[in-house]
Design an enzyme around this catalytic site. Structure first.
Site, PDB file in Angstrom:
ATOM      1  N   GLY A 199       0.653  -1.224  -0.176  1.00  0.00           N
ATOM      2  CA  GLY A 199      -0.379  -0.138   0.147  1.00  0.00           C
ATOM      3  C   GLY A 199       0.832   1.366  -0.288  1.00  0.00           C
ATOM      4  O   GLY A 199       1.932   1.137  -0.285  1.00  0.00           O
ATOM      5  N   GLY A 200       0.731   2.421   1.128  1.00  0.00           N
ATOM      6  CA  GLY A 200       1.144   3.292   0.687  1.00  0.00           C
ATOM      7  C   GLY A 200       2.457   3.207   1.077  1.00  0.00           C
ATOM      8  O   GLY A 200       3.360   4.060   1.185  1.00  0.00           O
ATOM      9  N   GLY A 434      25.035   9.560 -30.460  1.00  0.00           N
ATOM     10  CA  GLY A 434      24.505  11.063 -29.220  1.00  0.00           C
ATOM     11  C   GLY A 434      25.196  10.097 -28.265  1.00  0.00           C
ATOM     12  O   GLY A 434      25.333  10.709 -26.868  1.00  0.00           O
ATOM     13  N   ALA A 435      25.472   8.304 -27.591  1.00  0.00           N
ATOM     14  CA  ALA A 435      25.410   8.441 -26.946  1.00  0.00           C
ATOM     15  C   ALA A 435      26.769   8.022 -25.932  1.00  0.00           C
ATOM     16  O   ALA A 435      27.438   8.052 -24.980  1.00  0.00           O
ATOM     17  CB  ALA A 435      25.395   6.772 -26.976  1.00  0.00           C
TER      18      ALA A 435
END
Lengths: 536, 661
Positions: A199-200, A434-435
């Protein structure tokens, strides 16, 4: 005094030492002392022997046993042993439902002599559920940890919110979340999941720097299998949904998993030694027996002649770092990038490396995010970053584009660019496109950028490049050879100063150790801002 | 001069070293996976002759001939293995006018055939194993044959392969019985009446004589090498001289070896192998027309460089030495260090990358012939030999002590190796007393090799060392720069787990010395405690011991190599040990229904498919690695659930091959 005679066992050992003329005072003193002792005793057994046995039967240790194992012997200083929950509904106000210390043990202690704040949720008390008091105890140590500048370790083992307390419990979670966030980047925060965490509650570990899990006995999920079944009609076990394997290999929520409680706690001690205590601390330096100028002859032959052939980046990392000791983070997730901690001449460094063995070491969504988060941790805590580059580029394809590789790839680029810690980069082989820019290149303020003789810094591989440059030309093979001759080597980058030197691989350790010595006093500041806007 | 040298990496390095001394330039040939190997770097020139599989590179005669032509090599040293005993190769070289450093073609040919070589040997007056092969009509005839041969004899059906149906007779009565049984079996099982009656060699030893012969008809014998310690007919430990031979036997063997060499007009270095029985009778086995792996021990005791001698002979020079000049100086032992797992049938190949590699060359009188270095890959394509480790001493005891030391100092990480086995062999009482035969390993380890067996004292030493190492590491992890070091506790109470047993230990420290109370005994361990070094030199109760720390985990798991064998222990604080009982037991995989590859290799054949029913012991698939085929069988009778391999595929150790239901 009457009560004392009835129950002589309760007599505190200090009683006979009281001077005779203090006797009038000692009566009341003793009864308080007695209550203190009783409470302490009760706090030490948490939810009682029966529940402790049940905990053991599940293969789990108790909250206190865990703290004792984690910390140096006799170093634990406990806070808030007398805190009790304040719920008065559903019969919770009855004495039998009150447990001194409630469902969490908190305090501070030492790991190898260094200060750390710890909370350890006690599953034997109301299933470790989080009450207002429980949250308040955790917040107290977190506040102090931030003030004195010491890490926080959370040992999570909790069924969730204390339902009887309702919104008070939810408020408690939020109080912790807020502290997790404000402490982020100030002191290291580590979560070790040693039982359920659902849960939370999962968001506290998710906000911390590192989440570790214990195999077979720990689970992390937003909603359990029953709810999943009723909402999506999926049949799934707890283990499949949120076990250690799922989170270390599939979701990337957890950073590593260990065999059992003891293994996890001992490893956590080991891991803690890599970390600085706070963002004001320099990267820690420990006594080192491995010569800083040690040559590593094996590295001269590690990169295969054929540029399509794979090798194991871990071989390079193990060879270079102190004593082959490398604490890998997320070893089973996005394996095409390797990240983790090691030491160079005793000083902690963060290591990032493309892994040619997996998917040719390309960058994809998961590896970019994995790398980015690690780089940002190092930068936040003054840990120098050493980057080993062998990257053929970003992974093409619809799956990646639709998944937002542009946005996610940008995270890694962002992280390397904004980092102001010492950055040393070694291009072992491919640094394409770009890498190349992304992987801690000179252009992103790399302090020392080296190339091995096998390095190829280029926009792309020879075949693809030739198809574009010489489109339609007859003799592609010849053109390819020409391209290789021109670009598939470290010179184009070296003549432009984009790499500072071309080095013999066997000397890499020596060079890095020397550079780190120099860069220890590096000062670099980004322009003032409220905070940067990393493309999340 | 150019010399093109060939073959195994170890060997090429060996030849190149001598050539350098002699001022001869060298060309190394190599396959593409070996392109950064040591021999390639050592040689003046190197030529790649093809891809990794030997058939396409080291056995590719065309490529090698091209390499010879392109480099203008004037001579070829064939090394051992591969093409060294290939007569066609020798002929092709001769046709091109390239000198072959080795014997003439006809000698290779004559000795290459097992039957022919025996006939030649017999004719040259060399002892061969006496025997009879043919139809034996009656038991009395069998007895007569046996008496002629001399007891003990071995009787079996000629058609039966190997040792199948073999009977040993020590007297007439047993011969009659053996005859009855074997002739029946011959008729019924093979439909072939012929029987083989042969001298039975009891407690056989494998002893060989090194010979050196020139092109002018002279020949020498360079004493013997004892090579009895073998597994699967491969030598493991060799020594020179042999503890078993007296000067007369040595001379007799040497002279017969020389006679044989002369009979086939042998020139170059060669080896005549003999089987020797318990009565020092010796019988010719075969002649190897090349320099053998174990030649360094002969070099050690005679002082000759055999490679140099081979080159001289090939050049046509007469022998430099006379028989009486050949000495036996001291004692030399050779251990073959293999990349293999000695716990699996005394050695199954293992592969990997040598992440750390350090030869014990810091010691005197140690010679290591290897062709690898840190970072080298041990692949499935070639011989798994890492090196030949040779130690030398004035006496056998000295050489053996040195070998022990050398093995302890040898750092090999990244591949499994056979040092545990080697060290056990050379320290075994039977080996030390010289009581060995070719069956030494199966006799001494009838249920397979299981590593060093700890005695009370050695167990204590091991536990104490591990505990001390653990504390040294724990203390070091508190020594941060610029921080106060926490106060050290006076006494450490630990629990050391070895196998399933737990031992409580108490340790106190004074400087670098740890006093360990363990198993009702006290052990003092001191050392430098360098936690980065693979070697861990310790003084344990006053004795110097070289241990190796193989791994040290945060969980307290420590693997140390102690007395050659690696032991895994777990050191826990008393508290952790107490709590350990609560830890859930991990359920081990059911291994009877899965078949995993015991070694890295290539799948040669898969005999089953999903859905088939296999019987226990039935062959499922065959894995080949380093020239060895391994048949994988089913552990139980079951249906095949799935097959995860196909022929031609390479598999790693532990890879899943077949799943049963």
């Amino acid at each position: 005094n009457h009560e004392l005679q009835k129950n002589p066992d309760c007599c505190p050992s200090s009683a006979p030492l009281l001077p005779l003329d203090c006797r009038w005072y000692s009566v009341s003193h003793l009864s308080v002392q007695e209550r203190i002792d009783k409470k302490r005793k009760a706090a030490l057994v948490g939810g009682g022997q029966k529940r402790i046995d049940a905990q053991h039967k599940r293969g789990k240790l108790t909250a206190r046993e865990r703290v004792e194992l984690l910390l140096d012997p006799n170093s634990f200083v406990e806070y808030d042993m007398f805190v009790e929950h304040r719920c008065s509904d559903f019969g919770m106000e009855q004495d039998r439902n009150k447990f001194p210390g409630d469902s969490v043990v908190t305090g501070q202690g030492r790991i190898n002599g260094r200060l750390v704040y710890v909370f350890s949720q006690d599953f034997t008390v109301f299933g470790g559920s989080l009450s207002g008091a429980h949250a308040q105890k955790i917040c107290k140590i977190m506040d102090q940890a931030v003030m004195v500048g010491a890490p926080v370790i959370g040992l999570n083992d909790s069924g969730g919110a204390r339902i009887q307390e309702g919104v008070e419990s939810l408020a408690g979670y939020a109080d912790i979340f807020l502290r997790n966030v404000t402490a982020s980047g100030v002191v290291p925060q580590i979560s070790l999941i040693m039982g359920p965490c659902a849960g939370g509650a999962v968001y506290s570990p998710a906000l911390t720097d590192f989440t570790f899990m214990v195999k077979d006995t720990s689970y992390l999920f937003i909603t359990g299998p029953d709810v999943v079944k009723s909402v999506t009609n999926e049949d799934v076990t707890q283990e499949e949904l949120g076990g250690a394997k799922t989170h270390t290999a599939v979701s990337g929520v957890a950073h590593r998993a260990f065999e059992n409680d003891i293994d996890a706690l001992l490893n956590l001690r080991d891991f803690f030694n890599f970390l600085p205590l706070s963002n004001k601390d320099a990267s820690p330096v420990i006594e080192c027996h491995d010569p800083s100028d040690r040559l590593v002859p094996g590295l001269d032959t590690i990169v295969p002649m054929e540029s399509t052939k794979a090798y194991d980046m871990l071989d390079i990392i193990h060879g270079i770092v102190d004593e082959r000791d490398f604490f890998e983070i997320m070893p089973n997730y996005a394996k095409n990038i390797v990240v983790g901690f090691a030491r160079m001449n005793g000083r902690t460094v963060g290591i990032v490396g493309n892994q040619p063995k997996v998917a040719s070491g390309c960058l994809d969504i998961n590896s970019s995010v994995k790398g980015a988060r690690f780089v940002r941790f190092c930068d936040a805590f003054n840990i120098p970053i050493i980057t080993f580059v062998d990257v053929p580029g970003f992974l093409p394809g619809t799956a990646q584009e639709y998944g937002g590789i542009i946005r996610h790839g940008a995270k890694l680029l962002f992280a390397f660019a904004e980092a102001t810690v010492p950055k040393i980069t070694i291009i072992t082989r491919k640094a394409y496109g770009g890498a190349y820019d992304v992987m801690s290149s000179k252009h992103l303020r790399g302090d020392m950028n080296y190339a091995w003789p096998t390095a190829e810094v280029a926009v792309m591989g020879a075949k693809g490049a030739v198809q574009i440059i010489f489109r339609g030309k007859e003799n592609q093979a010849e053109a390819e050879a020409e391209y290789v001759e021109k670009f598939a080597n470290p010179f184009p980058a070296a003549v432009r100063g984009f790499v500072d030197d071309i080095i013999e691989p066997s000397t890499t350790r020596k060079r890095i150790c020397r550079d780190l010595e120099v860069l220890a006093s590096k000062k670099q500041v980004n322009p003032w801002k409220k905070h940067a806007n990393i493309p999340l | 001069d150019f010399l093109d040298c060939q073959l195994t990496r170890t060997y090429q390095c060996r030849v190149i070293k001598t050539c350098r001394k002699m001022g001869i330039q060298t060309v190394a040939v190599h396959s593409d996976v070996d392109s950064s190997a040591v021999h390639v770097k050592m040689a003046d020139e190197a030529v790649c002759v093809g891809p990794a599989p030997t058939g396409k590179s080291y056995l590719n005669m065309d490529a090698i001939m091209d390499a010879i032509r392109s480099t203008g090599a004037q001579a070829v040293h064939p090394g051992y293995g591969f093409l060294s005993e290939n007569k066609e190769f020798a002929q092709r070289l001769a046709a091109e006018g390239v000198m072959f450093v080795g014997p003439d073609t006809h000698a290779i040919q004559a000795m290459g055939d097992k039957i022919q070589s025996k006939l030649i040997a017999k004719a040259a007056g060399v002892n061969t194993i006496p025997g009879f092969d043919g139809v034996v009509k009656t038991a009395e005839e069998a007895v007569k044959i046996a008496q002629d041969i001399g007891y003990p004899v071995m009787i079996k059906a000629s058609a039966g392969g190997g040792g199948k149906g073999m009977r040993i007779a020590w007297n007439d009565e047993e011969t009659r019985e053996g005859f009855r049984f074997s002739s029946q079996e011959a008729a019924s099982s093979f439909g072939d009446d012929r029987l083989l009656i042969e001298k039975f060699i009891d407690n056989p030893r494998h002893i060989e004589i090194q010979v050196l012969a020139d092109k002018h008809g002279s020949a020498l014998w360079l004493n013997e090498r004892e090579c009895s310690i073998q597994r699967r007919n491969q030598k493991v430990v060799e020594e020179a001289p042999s503890t078993f031979l007296d000067p007369a036997t040595r001379r007799a063997m040497g002279e017969q070896a020389v006679q044989l060499a002369k009979a086939v007009q042998y020139s170059s270095a060669g080896t005549v192998e003999f089987l020797v029985d318990s009565q020092k009778n010796f019988y010719f086995l075969e002649m190897n027309t090349r320099l053998q792996v174990e030649h360094p021990i002969t070099e050690c005791i005679t002082g000759l460089d055999l490679v140099q001698q081979m080159i001289r002979i090939a050049k046509g020079y007469p022998l430099q030495h006379k028989q009486e000049d050949i000495p036996i100086n001291g004692w030399a032992i050779e251990s073959r260090v293999y990349a293999e797992d000695p716990y699996k049938s005394f050695g199954l190949p293992s592969i990997g990358r040598l992440s750390q590699y350090q030869e014990p060359l810091n010691l005197s009188n140690v010679r290591v012939d290897s062709g690898i270095q840190e970072g080298s890959d041990i692949s499935i394509y070639y011989d798994p030999m890492i090196s030949k480790l040779v130690t030398y001493g004035a006496t056998r005891a000295e050489a053996l002590a040195k070998m022990e030391d050398a093995l302890d100092n040898y750092v090999i990480r990244g591949v499994t190796h056979n040092i545990p086995l080697l060290r056990e062999i050379i320290t075994h009482p039977r080996f030390i007393s010289g009581d060995i035969t070719t069956n030494f390993l199966p006799e001494v380890y009838p249920s397979g090799f299981h590593g060093h067996q700890l005695a009370t004292d050695s167990r204590r030493e091991l536990l104490a060392s591990a505990a001390a190492l653990y504390i040294a590491a724990q203390l070091r992890s508190q020594r941060f720069l610029l921080s106060t070091i926490p106060q050290e506790r006076g006494k450490w109470e630990l629990c050391v787990e070895l196998g399933k047993d737990r031992h409580n230990v108490e340790v106190t420290r004074s400087g670098n010395t740890y006093t360990v109370e363990v198993d009702a005994g006290r052990v003092e361990v001191s050392g430098e405690w360098n936690l980065a070094s693979p070697l861990l030199p310790l003084t344990i109760n006053g004795t110097h011991r070289m241990l190796q720390c193989l791994s040290r985990e945060a969980s307290g798991e420590i693997t140390v190599q102690y007395l050659g064998t690696s032991f895994k222990v777990r050191v826990l604080s008393k508290l952790a040990a107490e709590l350990d009982s609560y830890m859930p037991e991990k359920i081990p995989e059911d291994t009877s229904s899965i078949l995993r590859s015991p070694m890295p290799g290539t799948v040669v054949a898969v005999a089953v498919k999903a859905g088939d029913t296999v019987a226990e012991g039935q062959e499922i698939c065959v894995i080949e690695a380093m020239k060895m085929q391994n048949s994988m069988t089913a552990a139980k009778t079951a249906k095949v659930k799935s097959v995860h391999c196909k022929p031609g595929e390479t598999v790693g150790e532990g890879d899943l091959l077949v799943e049963l239901e």
